[in-house]
Design a protein around this motif. Structure first.
Motif: not given
Length: 501
Positions: A89-99, A303-309, A312-314
């Motif tokens: 749930l955190i990945l699907a909300t906060l993680g999405v926002a960070v990405s 950028v998505l694979a090596l930075l954003a994702r 967001s996970v971290m």
């Protein structure tokens, strides 16, 4: 063309797509790549079938995603993902926002995107794809908690990303204010959750008490209930995707008549939705326009694979740890970052700004198409290797037990069909060593095409099929015990999915 010709063409496409599933399974590639490729071949640049209607593609795409999410919920075991839901749930909300923010900032600086276009691209790419995740990860030897995070995240994160893309696409010049954006998103998610949590239990209660005249009506009724949830939430200005996933998750984990048949029907419907969706998106894409989108697509995808994702996970893992919802090791975080597969969902989401007439949206669609094709090809087949290198693979769990249940309503019992996969610790265990509860018994073993009634000292072998009769009261306990022995052997404790003391 006449209706007969269209039916013939449609049937031929479905058969070709089914054949490609076998190819994809052997090669380890996600089948969506072959479906998209089939669409490209059938399009104007290939066989000449014209299709250039983003509005229709958007409507068909969102409907197909609802079917895929419904299947995901119906086939997801709550006991399997329960411990993973907080982080998901955190990945699907906060993680999405960070990405979204990381991709938007990067493409603004590197590619010169305007703020609104950059945010739209970030939102389109923020969602992992349920179909891609389910098809790839359910074949990987992962611990239940790690696999559960990825499955639950892919089910939950469609809802906030769809809301974000719709809101940003509706903004004519600049994105909405942060306050109004959060309020609208939160409201839609709450309405969607309320609808799903209301219709799911009500539907399960009703189906248990209504005797339908034919067993084949139960799967249809279950799938129809998920769409009642979807449509009801949308009419109430809520998230239809969250509603349909929660409803399906509740129905799929309830004691319903003919549950195995329902799961099979849902899987078939989801496969048909995937085939139609991916082929349609391949038809919508124009191969002549793709070369101009390659460079920008590769930059944004990197950028998505090596930075954003990874960020967001971290951030999500740190938030879960601070909230005392569980810890995630750095190895698990790296794997979660690499396993954030993008599939049809970003391409479908890219049709929303295109259909809304947002400036530069066709270029965004082409870039997203390139990103999905290239990075799915890179990430999907390498996941087993990455899991082994990081040490997060669990060889003892390479293949889960295949459990089918045929409800024996009058006897209040279940018949479990359990296939023993290669590498299972069930191999060599004697029947009495299974220590099944008193309400269950192994009644038949099918081995090498021949069946026999086992004795207490009969040893189970790999590739055996066991028929276990269990009372309704102990069914879950039996399944939990069999999974534990499969993973940790006859000395495993009564810890079900964990299979360890």
């Amino acid at each position: 063309m006449t209706l007969d010709v269209w039916l013939l063409l449609g049937a031929a496409i479905v058969i070709a797509a089914i054949a490609s599933v076998r190819i994809a399974h052997r090669s380890g590639l996600p089948s969506l790549l072959l479906f998209l490729g089939l669409g490209l071949v059938l399009g104007e640049a290939g066989f000449g079938i014209p299709f250039d209607n983003p509005e229709l593609a958007q409507q068909i795409g969102l409907s197909a995603l609802a079917v895929i999410l419904a299947e995901g919920g119906l086939t997801t075991s709550w006991s399997h993902v329960r411990r993973s839901v907080p982080l998901a749930l955190i990945l699907a909300t906060l993680g999405v926002a960070v990405s979204i923010l990381v991709v938007a900032v990067a493409v603004q600086g590197l590619l010169g995107f305007g703020l609104n276009s950059a945010l739209i691209l970030g939102a389109v790419l923020a969602s992992t794809d349920a179909a891609a995740v389910f098809s790839v990860l359910r074949r990987l030897p992962l611990p239940p908690r790690l696999a559960g995070v990825l499955e639950a995240e892919s089910g939950f994160n469609d809802a906030p990303t769809v809301i974000a893309v719709v809101l940003l696409s509706a903004a004519t010049h600049s994105p909405p204010s942060l306050g109004s954006f959060l309020l609208r998103t939160g409201t839609e998610l709450l309405i969607g959750a309320a609808v799903g949590l209301a219709i799911g239990p009500a539907g399960a209660y009703t189906l248990r008490r209504v005797a339908l005249p034919a067993s084949g009506l139960y799967p249809i009724a279950v799938l129809a209930l998920t769409f009642v949830s979807y449509g009801g939430a949308v009419l109430l200005h809520g998230s239809g995707f969250l509603a349909v996933y929660l409803t399906a998750l509740i129905l799929g984990n309830s004691r319903l008549p003919h549950r195995a048949a329902t799961r099979g029907f849902a899987e078939g419907a989801a496969w048909l939705a995937q085939i139609g969706l991916f082929v349609m998106l391949g038809l919508l894409a124009d191969p002549k326009e793709m070369p101009s989108a390659i460079v920008q697509g590769l930059i944004a995808g990197t950028v998505l694979a090596l930075l954003a994702r990874p960020l967001s996970v971290m951030v999500s893992a740190l938030a879960a740890r601070l909230l005392r919802l569980g810890r995630t090791t750095w190895r698990e975080q790296v794997f979660l970052s690499w396993a954030g597969l993008r599939g049809a969902v970003p391409i479908v989401l890219a049709t929303i700004p295109w259909a809304a007439g947002v400036a530069g949206s066709k270029d965004i669609f082409n870039e997203v198409f390139v990103i999905v094709m290239v990075f799915t090809l890179l990430q999907g087949p390498t996941l087993p290797f990455v899991a082994r290198i990081l040490g997060v693979a669990a060889p003892g769990e390479a293949h889960d037990l295949e459990v089918e249940s045929a409800p024996l309503e009058e006897l209040k019992a279940d018949l479990l069909q359990i296939k023993v996969p290669p590498g299972s610790q069930l191999h060599g265990v004697e029947i009495f060593e299974l220590r099944l509860p008193s309400g269950a018994a192994v009644t038949l073993i099918v081995r090498d095409g021949k069946s026999f009634v086992p004795s207490a000292t009969t040893r189970v072998r790999a590739d055996d099929q066991l028929l276990v009769v269990a009372t309704a009261a102990c069914r879950d306990e039996v399944e939990s015990r069999m999974r534990a022995v499969s993973r940790r052997g006859k000395l495993a404790g009564w810890y079900g999915e964990r299979g360890s003391e």
